[in-house]
Motif scaffolding. Structure first.
Motif, PDB file in Angstrom:
ATOM      1  N   VAL A  35       4.426  26.247   3.941  1.00  0.00           N
ATOM      2  CA  VAL A  35       3.502  25.882   5.019  1.00  0.00           C
ATOM      3  C   VAL A  35       4.012  24.650   5.753  1.00  0.00           C
ATOM      4  CG1 VAL A  35       1.185  24.986   5.520  1.00  0.00           C
ATOM      5  CG2 VAL A  35       1.469  26.933   3.972  1.00  0.00           C
ATOM      6  N   ARG A  36       4.537  23.700   5.024  1.00  0.00           N
ATOM      7  CA  ARG A  36       5.070  22.487   5.652  1.00  0.00           C
ATOM      8  C   ARG A  36       6.228  22.821   6.592  1.00  0.00           C
ATOM      9  NH1 ARG A  36       3.738  17.780   1.467  1.00  0.00           N
ATOM     10  NH2 ARG A  36       2.059  18.851   0.394  1.00  0.00           N
ATOM     11  N   GLU A  37       6.981  23.848   6.235  1.00  0.00           N
ATOM     12  CA  GLU A  37       8.088  24.240   7.107  1.00  0.00           C
ATOM     13  C   GLU A  37       7.598  24.771   8.452  1.00  0.00           C
ATOM     14  OE1 GLU A  37      10.344  26.969   4.704  1.00  0.00           O
ATOM     15  OE2 GLU A  37      11.766  25.392   4.143  1.00  0.00           O
ATOM     16  N   ILE A  38       6.385  25.306   8.496  1.00  0.00           N
ATOM     17  CA  ILE A  38       5.842  25.765   9.779  1.00  0.00           C
ATOM     18  C   ILE A  38       5.770  24.604  10.763  1.00  0.00           C
ATOM     19  CG2 ILE A  38       3.754  26.667  10.907  1.00  0.00           C
ATOM     20  CD1 ILE A  38       3.250  28.310   8.376  1.00  0.00           C
ATOM     21  N   ALA A  39       5.497  23.416  10.252  1.00  0.00           N
ATOM     22  CA  ALA A  39       5.426  22.235  11.114  1.00  0.00           C
ATOM     23  C   ALA A  39       6.801  21.672  11.445  1.00  0.00           C
ATOM     24  CB  ALA A  39       4.582  21.154  10.440  1.00  0.00           C
ATOM     25  N   LEU A  40       7.778  21.904  10.576  1.00  0.00           N
ATOM     26  CA  LEU A  40       9.030  21.158  10.667  1.00  0.00           C
ATOM     27  C   LEU A  40      10.245  21.967  11.108  1.00  0.00           C
ATOM     28  CD1 LEU A  40       8.598  19.164   7.325  1.00  0.00           C
ATOM     29  CD2 LEU A  40       8.116  18.357   9.648  1.00  0.00           C
ATOM     30  N   VAL A  41      10.216  23.290  10.936  1.00  0.00           N
ATOM     31  CA  VAL A  41      11.395  24.115  11.205  1.00  0.00           C
ATOM     32  C   VAL A  41      11.268  24.801  12.559  1.00  0.00           C
ATOM     33  CG1 VAL A  41      12.767  26.087  10.445  1.00  0.00           C
ATOM     34  CG2 VAL A  41      11.828  24.492   8.752  1.00  0.00           C
ATOM     35  N   GLU A  43      11.434  24.975  16.961  1.00  0.00           N
ATOM     36  CA  GLU A  43      10.664  24.385  18.040  1.00  0.00           C
ATOM     37  C   GLU A  43      10.003  25.478  18.866  1.00  0.00           C
ATOM     38  OE1 GLU A  43      13.317  22.028  20.335  1.00  0.00           O
ATOM     39  OE2 GLU A  43      13.616  20.503  18.780  1.00  0.00           O
ATOM     40  N   GLY A  44       8.948  25.100  19.527  1.00  0.00           N
ATOM     41  CA  GLY A  44       8.305  26.007  20.461  1.00  0.00           C
ATOM     42  C   GLY A  44       7.542  27.132  19.780  1.00  0.00           C
ATOM     43  N   PRO A  45       6.941  28.013  20.590  1.00  0.00           N
ATOM     44  CA  PRO A  45       6.172  29.140  20.042  1.00  0.00           C
ATOM     45  C   PRO A  45       7.049  30.062  19.204  1.00  0.00           C
ATOM     46  CG  PRO A  45       5.754  28.841  22.389  1.00  0.00           C
ATOM     47  CD  PRO A  45       6.934  27.981  22.046  1.00  0.00           C
ATOM     48  N   GLY A  46       6.409  30.792  18.324  1.00  0.00           N
ATOM     49  CA  GLY A  46       7.128  31.750  17.497  1.00  0.00           C
ATOM     50  C   GLY A  46       7.030  33.150  18.066  1.00  0.00           C
ATOM     51  N   TRP A  47       6.818  34.108  17.198  1.00  0.00           N
ATOM     52  CA  TRP A  47       6.754  35.503  17.630  1.00  0.00           C
ATOM     53  C   TRP A  47       5.466  35.821  18.391  1.00  0.00           C
ATOM     54  CZ3 TRP A  47       8.742  38.486  12.693  1.00  0.00           C
ATOM     55  CH2 TRP A  47      10.137  38.335  12.611  1.00  0.00           C
ATOM     56  N   PHE A  48       4.448  35.003  18.196  1.00  0.00           N
ATOM     57  CA  PHE A  48       3.148  35.315  18.792  1.00  0.00           C
ATOM     58  C   PHE A  48       2.625  34.134  19.601  1.00  0.00           C
ATOM     59  CE2 PHE A  48       3.595  37.661  14.798  1.00  0.00           C
ATOM     60  CZ  PHE A  48       3.628  38.945  15.310  1.00  0.00           C
ATOM     61  N   VAL A 107       3.590  32.705   7.753  1.00  0.00           N
ATOM     62  CA  VAL A 107       4.845  32.240   8.341  1.00  0.00           C
ATOM     63  C   VAL A 107       5.180  33.053   9.575  1.00  0.00           C
ATOM     64  CG1 VAL A 107       7.342  32.083   7.989  1.00  0.00           C
ATOM     65  CG2 VAL A 107       5.781  31.240   6.234  1.00  0.00           C
ATOM     66  N   CYS A 108       5.029  34.372   9.501  1.00  0.00           N
ATOM     67  CA  CYS A 108       5.318  35.204  10.667  1.00  0.00           C
ATOM     68  C   CYS A 108       4.309  34.981  11.785  1.00  0.00           C
ATOM     69  CB  CYS A 108       5.344  36.680  10.270  1.00  0.00           C
ATOM     70  SG  CYS A 108       6.768  37.142   9.275  1.00  0.00           S
ATOM     71  N   THR A 109       3.065  34.646  11.434  1.00  0.00           N
ATOM     72  CA  THR A 109       2.042  34.414  12.448  1.00  0.00           C
ATOM     73  C   THR A 109       2.227  33.081  13.146  1.00  0.00           C
ATOM     74  OG1 THR A 109       0.411  35.762  11.257  1.00  0.00           O
ATOM     75  CG2 THR A 109      -0.443  34.180  12.866  1.00  0.00           C
ATOM     76  N   PHE A 110       2.362  32.015  12.370  1.00  0.00           N
ATOM     77  CA  PHE A 110       2.310  30.668  12.926  1.00  0.00           C
ATOM     78  C   PHE A 110       3.660  29.961  12.995  1.00  0.00           C
ATOM     79  CE2 PHE A 110      -1.979  31.282  11.026  1.00  0.00           C
ATOM     80  CZ  PHE A 110      -2.728  31.181  12.201  1.00  0.00           C
ATOM     81  N   GLY A 111       4.675  30.484  12.333  1.00  0.00           N
ATOM     82  CA  GLY A 111       5.960  29.806  12.326  1.00  0.00           C
ATOM     83  C   GLY A 111       6.739  29.973  13.613  1.00  0.00           C
TER      84      GLY A 111
END
Length: 314
Positions: A35-41, A43-48, A107-111
């Protein structure tokens, strides 16, 4: 003006919040390393799209009942069931399996796109080892596109039904075709795992599920009992989980419910409506306890620069 999302209920024990977060994520803060990687890995929007329909569906607590419905429905496919039984210790540590499924979902939703691609590669790597045969000699492989397709269909249908039955009405935010948009957009994750021939609308989803009816088999009674009441729950947890499991049984597609041995969406008498209403009340109380959004969404908003730095970040 009443706020859209109430603040956390600070008068309730912090221990209850920690217990819930640990159950669904494996970490008492609700923010394990992934979950922490969602904040740190990245940049910008992901798949959604941020605040798009996928964020809205997966950011709600109705996913808890949707996840249980998905597991029950997926188990109606004998090859999917054989894979889980042969390559998972869910009976001994069901919460670890739940946390593992939650990882892929959030991860796929918010990463970021980078993180979602990395997570998909991790899951494909796990799938390479999930292969074998049933007792009657049928071979299975978690990487089989048709088996991946089944898992995706059951998952998508259950989460969509959970949003409709237990979550907020999304028509005002996304228009009357929001369900079609969810089906179409979420298909990207299944394609990344190797699934093919995926539906792009709610109608196509229903048709695709019905097409699997001839190969479905009854879910074993012991598995149904396990999903209805897994071990290790405290008294309060048991009451909450029972509401989720009961609602989950009412969310399954009419094409899947008979094999799962549950009423599904085709049955909506007074008793079923009361069960769903009770679970909606439980989820509202849980939202008041936990706060407006999950640690995963907090992490994504921080990465995007639209939210504060979460307190749990190092």
């Amino acid at each position: 003006m009443v706020p859209l999302f109430p603040p956390p209920v600070t008068g309730l024990p912090a221990r209850a919040r920690r217990t819930f977060r640990e159950r669904v994520s494996g970490d008492p803060t609700g923010a394990p390393g992934w979950v922490r990687e969602i904040a740190l890995v990245g940049e910008g929007p992901g798949w959604f799209e941020p605040d798009g329909v996928v964020w809205a569906v997966h950011g709600g607590l109705s996913t808890l009942a949707g996840g249980l419905a998905a597991l029950l429905g997926q188990a109606a496919h004998p090859l999917a069931l054989a894979g889980v039984q042969g390559h998972s210790d869910y009976r001994y540590d069901p919460w670890a399996r739940l946390a593992g499924t939650a990882r892929w979902l959030v991860v796929c939703t918010f990463g970021s796109a980078q993180l979602a691609e990395r997570e998909s590669a991790r899951v494909r790597g796990v799938h390479r080892w999930v292969r074998g045969g049933t007792a009657d000699g049928r071979a299975y492989s978690a990487g089989d596109p048709q088996l991946l397709r089944w898992v995706h269909l059951a998952f998508t249908d259950a989460f969509l039904a959970a949003q409709r039955g237990l979550g907020a009405d999304l028509s005002g935010r996304f228009g009357p075709s929001w369900a079609d948009a969810y089906v179409r957009e979420w298909a990207r994750t299944a394609q990344a795992l190797g699934a093919t021939d995926l539906p792009a609308s709610e109608a196509e989803l229903a048709e695709a599920l019905a097409g699997f009816a001839p190969v479905l088999e009854p879910v074993p009674a012991d598995l149904r009992r396990f999903l209805a009441s897994p071990p290790g729950l405290g008294r309060a947890e048991g009451v909450f989980y029972s509401g989720l499991a009961g609602a989950g049984e009412l969310l399954l597609s009419p094409a899947v419910a008979p094999a799962a041995g549950v009423p599904g969406r085709a049955v909506r008498g007074r008793r079923e409506r009361v069960r769903l209403a009770r679970t909606r009340g439980q989820l509202r109380a849980a939202r008041a306890l936990l706060g407006p959004c999950s640690p995963s969404e907090e992490a994504a908003r921080h990465r995007l620069g639209t939210g504060p730095r979460p307190a749990w970040l190092p």
